[in-house]
Structure formats: C-alpha cells, structure tokens
Design a protein around this motif. Structure first.
Motif, PDB file in Angstrom:
ATOM      1  N   SER A 342       7.381  11.048   1.900  1.00 57.83           N
ATOM      2  CA  SER A 342       6.597   9.644   1.796  1.00 57.83           C
ATOM      3  C   SER A 342       6.687   9.308  -0.299  1.00 57.83           C
ATOM      4  N   GLY A 343       6.597   9.989  -0.880  1.00 59.13           N
ATOM      5  CA  GLY A 343       6.879   9.960  -1.940  1.00 59.13           C
ATOM      6  C   GLY A 343       8.239   9.323  -2.334  1.00 59.13           C
ATOM      7  N   SER A 344       9.219  10.332  -1.688  1.00 56.94           N
ATOM      8  CA  SER A 344      10.763  10.081  -1.903  1.00 56.94           C
ATOM      9  C   SER A 344      10.740   8.062  -2.314  1.00 56.94           C
ATOM     10  N   ILE A 345      10.190   7.480  -0.895  1.00 55.46           N
ATOM     11  CA  ILE A 345      11.368   6.647  -0.476  1.00 55.46           C
ATOM     12  C   ILE A 345      10.630   5.186  -1.086  1.00 55.46           C
ATOM     13  N   GLY A 346       9.408   5.617  -2.062  1.00 57.95           N
ATOM     14  CA  GLY A 346       8.805   5.187  -2.633  1.00 57.95           C
ATOM     15  C   GLY A 346       9.618   4.032  -3.948  1.00 57.95           C
ATOM     16  N   PRO A 347       9.605   5.194  -5.164  1.00 55.15           N
ATOM     17  CA  PRO A 347      10.890   3.986  -5.707  1.00 55.15           C
ATOM     18  C   PRO A 347      11.874   3.394  -5.183  1.00 55.15           C
ATOM     19  N   ILE A 348      13.247   4.537  -3.901  1.00 51.48           N
ATOM     20  CA  ILE A 348      14.420   3.406  -3.198  1.00 51.48           C
ATOM     21  C   ILE A 348      13.369   2.109  -3.035  1.00 51.48           C
ATOM     22  N   ILE A 349      12.152   1.884  -2.086  1.00 48.01           N
ATOM     23  CA  ILE A 349      11.925   0.660  -1.733  1.00 48.01           C
ATOM     24  C   ILE A 349      11.537  -0.402  -2.489  1.00 48.01           C
ATOM     25  N   GLY A 350      10.674   0.751  -3.628  1.00 47.66           N
ATOM     26  CA  GLY A 350      10.404  -0.532  -5.215  1.00 47.66           C
ATOM     27  C   GLY A 350      11.575  -0.949  -5.786  1.00 47.66           C
ATOM     28  N   GLN A 351      12.197  -0.700  -6.353  1.00 46.60           N
ATOM     29  CA  GLN A 351      13.426  -1.178  -6.891  1.00 46.60           C
ATOM     30  C   GLN A 351      14.024  -2.145  -6.093  1.00 46.60           C
ATOM     31  N   ASN A 352      14.845  -1.595  -4.595  1.00 53.09           N
ATOM     32  CA  ASN A 352      15.150  -2.749  -3.773  1.00 53.09           C
ATOM     33  C   ASN A 352      14.020  -3.968  -3.164  1.00 53.09           C
ATOM     34  N   TYR A 353      12.862  -3.588  -3.277  1.00 53.39           N
ATOM     35  CA  TYR A 353      12.720  -5.590  -3.164  1.00 53.39           C
ATOM     36  C   TYR A 353      12.600  -6.082  -4.770  1.00 53.39           C
ATOM     37  N   GLY A 354      12.092  -5.524  -5.888  1.00 55.14           N
ATOM     38  CA  GLY A 354      12.438  -5.406  -6.693  1.00 55.14           C
ATOM     39  C   GLY A 354      13.809  -7.058  -7.097  1.00 55.14           C
ATOM     40  N   ALA A 355      14.283  -6.453  -6.290  1.00 54.84           N
ATOM     41  CA  ALA A 355      15.611  -6.928  -6.804  1.00 54.84           C
ATOM     42  C   ALA A 355      16.246  -8.033  -4.976  1.00 54.84           C
ATOM     43  N   GLY A 356      15.195  -8.146  -4.270  1.00 61.86           N
ATOM     44  CA  GLY A 356      15.243  -8.719  -3.426  1.00 61.86           C
ATOM     45  C   GLY A 356      16.159  -8.325  -2.583  1.00 61.86           C
ATOM     46  N   LEU A 420       4.295   9.498   9.889  1.00 61.93           N
ATOM     47  CA  LEU A 420       4.659   7.757   9.737  1.00 61.93           C
ATOM     48  C   LEU A 420       3.609   6.932   9.201  1.00 61.93           C
ATOM     49  N   LEU A 421       2.223   7.431   9.074  1.00 67.98           N
ATOM     50  CA  LEU A 421       1.388   6.652   8.310  1.00 67.98           C
ATOM     51  C   LEU A 421       1.523   7.313   6.847  1.00 67.98           C
ATOM     52  N   PHE A 422       2.215   8.191   6.600  1.00 67.11           N
ATOM     53  CA  PHE A 422       2.772   8.649   4.838  1.00 67.11           C
ATOM     54  C   PHE A 422       3.909   6.832   4.630  1.00 67.11           C
ATOM     55  N   ILE A 423       4.950   7.302   5.023  1.00 68.81           N
ATOM     56  CA  ILE A 423       6.063   6.653   5.258  1.00 68.81           C
ATOM     57  C   ILE A 423       5.449   5.005   4.982  1.00 68.81           C
ATOM     58  N   SER A 424       3.881   4.213   5.811  1.00 73.01           N
ATOM     59  CA  SER A 424       3.551   2.983   5.733  1.00 73.01           C
ATOM     60  C   SER A 424       2.364   2.660   4.337  1.00 73.01           C
ATOM     61  N   ASN A 425       1.838   4.063   3.893  1.00 74.17           N
ATOM     62  CA  ASN A 425       1.712   4.090   2.921  1.00 74.17           C
ATOM     63  C   ASN A 425       2.293   3.427   1.687  1.00 74.17           C
ATOM     64  N   ALA A 426       3.519   4.180   2.146  1.00 68.80           N
ATOM     65  CA  ALA A 426       4.075   4.143   0.493  1.00 68.80           C
ATOM     66  C   ALA A 426       5.321   2.981   0.978  1.00 68.80           C
ATOM     67  N   SER A 427       4.592   2.244   1.668  1.00 71.59           N
ATOM     68  CA  SER A 427       5.888   1.230   2.031  1.00 71.59           C
ATOM     69  C   SER A 427       4.915  -0.051   1.497  1.00 71.59           C
TER      70      SER A 427
END
Length: 496
Positions: A342-356, A420-427
C-alpha cells in the motif's frame, strides 16, 4: 492506517510548450493538477510523447509489475525487520512472567498509534506531492516542500506529545486497563511519546525518498530502527535489568537512529531541504493541507477502531487482552508485504498521474490487487499450522487461545479485503481524492467495527469480536475498491 478537489484532464500539454520550470518559492497549488487537454489533446490514457519527456521519474517507463515488486519487496525488508523486532519486544516482555505487562504493552501500543497517525499522514503527504511533482518535471520544488512539511509536522507532534504525557492515565483507563496493566501502559507512553517530533523527521524523510523511487535508502530508515530495537531491547531489559521500562527506552533509541538514517541521504543526494519562506509556504500550504489533513484523519481511524475492539475484548479479562495484543503483533509481521504494498504503489501512481499516464495508473492498481490476493492465499495455511506454536512461544493462558485459533482460521483469509482498502487509500491519496480515503477508513473503523464486533461478542464471546471486525472489513474493502474504479473512470472520461 482522506483529499483533493477533482482534477481536470491530466494532459501534459502545458508542460510541453517550453514554459520555464516553476521555482520553489513560487509553486502554486494549481500547478499540482495535470493541465486539461485541448481539442487535439492526447489519447484517453496517455500523454503526448513530448510531454512525457518532461518528467524524469523512474516509474514513468518500464514494467509496472517490476516496479511494484521492487518497491514492495525492498520496503517489506525494512518493515519485516521492524515487525520482527516488535514481535521480539513483546516476546521479551512475555518472558517477564506477568500477563498484565503483556496486556499493558497492548494498551500502550494501541494508544500510541494515534501519534503514529500523524507521522504516517505526513509521510503520505510528502510522498504524494513530491512524486507528482517529479512526474510533472518539477523535482526542484521538493526542497521547499520538505522543509515546510517538517516544520508543520514537528510543531504538531510536540503538541500531541504534551497531551499524551499529561492524559495517559485517563486514556488507558478509558480503554479498560486496570492495575499493573494500566501502570505499565502509562509508564511506556510517558517515556516514548515525548520523542514524537523526532519520529516525524524520520518518517517524512523516508516518504521523500520513496517519492524519488529510492527504495533502498527508504528501506534503511526502518532497518536502522529495527537494528536499534534488536540490540537495545535485550540489553536494557535484561542486561541492565530495566525490565518493562527498558523496552520503552529501546524504542526511543531506535527512533533516534531512524531519524538520522533518513536525514543523511536527503542531505547528501537530494539537496537537503529549503528553509520555509513566507512566499513559498503560502504557495504550498494549500497543497499540503489538501493531502495532510485527510491523510492524518484517515490514519487516526485505525487506532480508533483498535480502541473500540480493545474495550470490548477487555471485558473478557487479561488472558484475552494478552492474546489480542499478540495478534496485534502477528498481523503486521504476517502481512508485512500487504502493508508495504500500500505504501509502495503511491509513488508509482503519483508519478504516472502527474505525467498523465492513466493506463499505467490502472495497471499499477490491478497488479497490486493480484499481489495482495496471492500473498493472502500463501500466508493462510502457514498461520493455521503455526497457531498453537504462537500460544506456546508467548506463554499465553489457555483462556486466550480461542482468539488465536479464530484469527488463524477465519480472520486471516478475510484480511485480503483490508488489503483492498490499503490499496484504495493509496490510490485516493494520489488521484486527488484524499477525502474519500478519510471516509472509507473512518467508516471501516467505526461502522465496520462497533456493530459487527458487538454482535460477534454476543454470539461468540471474545473470538466473535475478532471475527466481527473482519466481516466489517470485507464490506469496506469492496466499497473502497469500487470507488477507485469509479475515480479512474472519471479521469478517463475527462480526457476522452
């Protein structure tokens, strides 16, 4: 164990026009939301090639499963070491031969997690904001951001530490602690709580390292904390004869080591931090508040749920409380990879969301869910086979073993839905919907705990409290995951 207003279409077209990079002192809140696409904008899930080149984040290209696995495994090594030492800490305390001390550390840990909620919220804040800026090609602004988050965090942690020190007796009594268990919990809290501001420094620095994808150095912060506990727990508790108090001072030493290990790489490799100025603080405060407030509120929900459950369990005596405290140590140890995920996917999501790159955002979430399901299926039989051994290792009274068995057979497979909730919160934290994380986490730890645990208690006693909590987690885990899919559909529609 809450965020921003809805983003417009995450096109990177605005950053492909040659506009000068925004300086640390003038970065505004509007700049954190990917710019809307024009009539001839990018494809529904990908930014134009020229725009993608602006961001230099390591997660913008390459195998998503590899990124998820590397970030999760490196994070889990540090967490596993920390949880193992925490597990050993409880083991050493259980060897003192007094179940009330085992119960006391359970009360203290549950209450201190209220303080940890601030630390986790601040780590989420710096990680989410910095990762998005890195993905948008604005990594130079993270120095000011780090300084401002640290300033706010240390100030708030100091105030919380004071409140904890003063009101510790009343709070542990509210949770149902009495006698030696109460006294032990209060002494532990009053030793550890004043070092909350130093914990903030270590956690925030670790969050920034994760935002850059520096998994190894982020892992080292938790390894340092684990090493401190591993060395000083037995030394202080038994070598110097400090007993229960020695466990608390070992925790203090480990906090200091974590902070130093987090600060050093930031200073050496990422330019340190910029001292906050009035201009930069005003520009960044909106963004910090939009993430930090709901992130802290989200994580405050977890100890609230724990306090509710502890209060119900306490009615069944110290044997049940001691077993519940042991389960509280087993969960992070057994599900270390899920917590890391849950903590690891946050930066992956954040970078790719920032890049569209919404296709990569969706792919990251899908792979995280598969990872969580596979791991849960692997750990379930292991805990069933080891349940009796757990009772023997911790010298649990016979009256508390029914909780251990209920946990191993029934609660463990249902923990996937917590995943699932951990992943959702990170998202949510990284997709401009931090407030959704707050609502789902508070719902899970109030409506998902109290009524289900009360019914379970009436039907099956202390094990029923445990099972009731788990059933509530199923409902909110599924609900959180549905909201993530809904949010992705919103974003894809905006750029369609």
């Amino acid at each position: 164990m809450p965020y921003m207003q809805e983003a417009s279409a995450p096109s990177r077209a605005a950053f492909a026009t040659g506009r000068p990079a925004i300086s640390e002192s003038t970065a505004s809140s509007a700049d954190l939301t990917p710019a809307p696409s024009g009539s001839s904008g990018p494809s529904p899930t990908r930014a134009p090639t020229s725009a993608r080149l602006v961001g230099t984040g390591k997660f913008l290209t390459g195998s998503l499963m590899r990124h998820v696995a590397v970030m999760t495994l490196t994070s889990s090594i540090g967490l596993l070491a920390l949880f193992l030492v925490d597990f050993a800490d409880l083991f050493f305390i259980s060897q003192l031969g007094d179940p009330s001390l085992t119960a006391g550390i359970g009360f203290a840990s549950t209450l201190l997690f209220l303080n940890s909620s601030l630390n986790i919220g601040l780590m989420i804040t710096i990680s989410a904001l910095a990762a998005r800026r890195i993905g948008m090609g604005r990594s130079e602004t993270t120095r000011a951001l780090l300084g401002e988050v640290l300033m706010l965090g240390v100030a708030m942690a100091a105030l919380i530490a004071l409140v904890f020190w003063i009101f510790a007796p009343q709070w542990v009594e509210m949770m149902g602690a009495t006698g030696r268990a109460r006294d032990a919990a209060v002494s532990y809290i009053r030793i550890v709580a004043p070092f909350g501001p130093i914990t903030v420094v270590g956690m925030v620095c670790s969050g920034l390292l994760r935002a850059y994808g520096d998994a190894r150095r982020a892992m080292n912060t938790t390894l340092a904390m684990a090493a401190g506990n591993a060395i000083f727990d037995p030394l202080l508790m038994f070598g110097l004869g400090w007993g229960f108090v020695g466990a608390a001072w070992a925790t203090v030493i480990s906090i200091l080591l974590m902070a130093v290990t987090g600060i050093v790489p930031i200073l050496r490799h990422y330019g340190g931090f910029a001292m906050p100025t009035r201009e930069s603080f005003a520009a960044n405060l909106v963004d910090i508040r939009k993430i930090m407030v709901p992130a802290v509120l989200t994580n405050l929900a977890t100890p609230v749920g724990g306090i509710i459950a502890f209060r119900l369990i306490a009615e069944y005596g110290e044997a049940s409380v001691a077993s519940y405290a042991v389960i509280g140590r087993i969960i992070p140890l057994a599900f270390c990879l899920l917590f890391s995920l849950s903590g690891s996917i946050g930066p992956i999501i954040g970078q790719n969301y920032g890049a569209g790159q919404l296709d990569r955002v969706r792919g990251t979430i899908d792979r995280a869910v598969l990872f969580a399901a596979g791991f849960t299926l692997l750990i379930w039989p292991a805990l069933i086979l080891g349940s009796d051994g757990i009772g023997w290792v911790f010298d649990l009274p016979a009256g508390g073993m029914d909780l251990i068995h209920a946990f191993a057979w029934i609660v463990v497979p249902l923990f996937f839905f917590n995943g699932l909730l951990f992943i959702s919160n990170a998202s949510f934290n990284n997709l401009d919907r931090a407030n959704w994380s707050s609502w789902t986490n508070w719902g899970r730890n109030t409506l998902g705990v109290l009524p289900f645990a009360m019914v379970g208690s009436a039907v099956a006693g202390a094990p029923g409290v445990l099972i009731g909590q788990a059933i509530g987690g199923v409902l909110f885990g599924l609900g959180g995951y549905w909201l993530v899919r809904h949010r992705l559909a919103q974003l894809e529609k905006n750029i369609g």
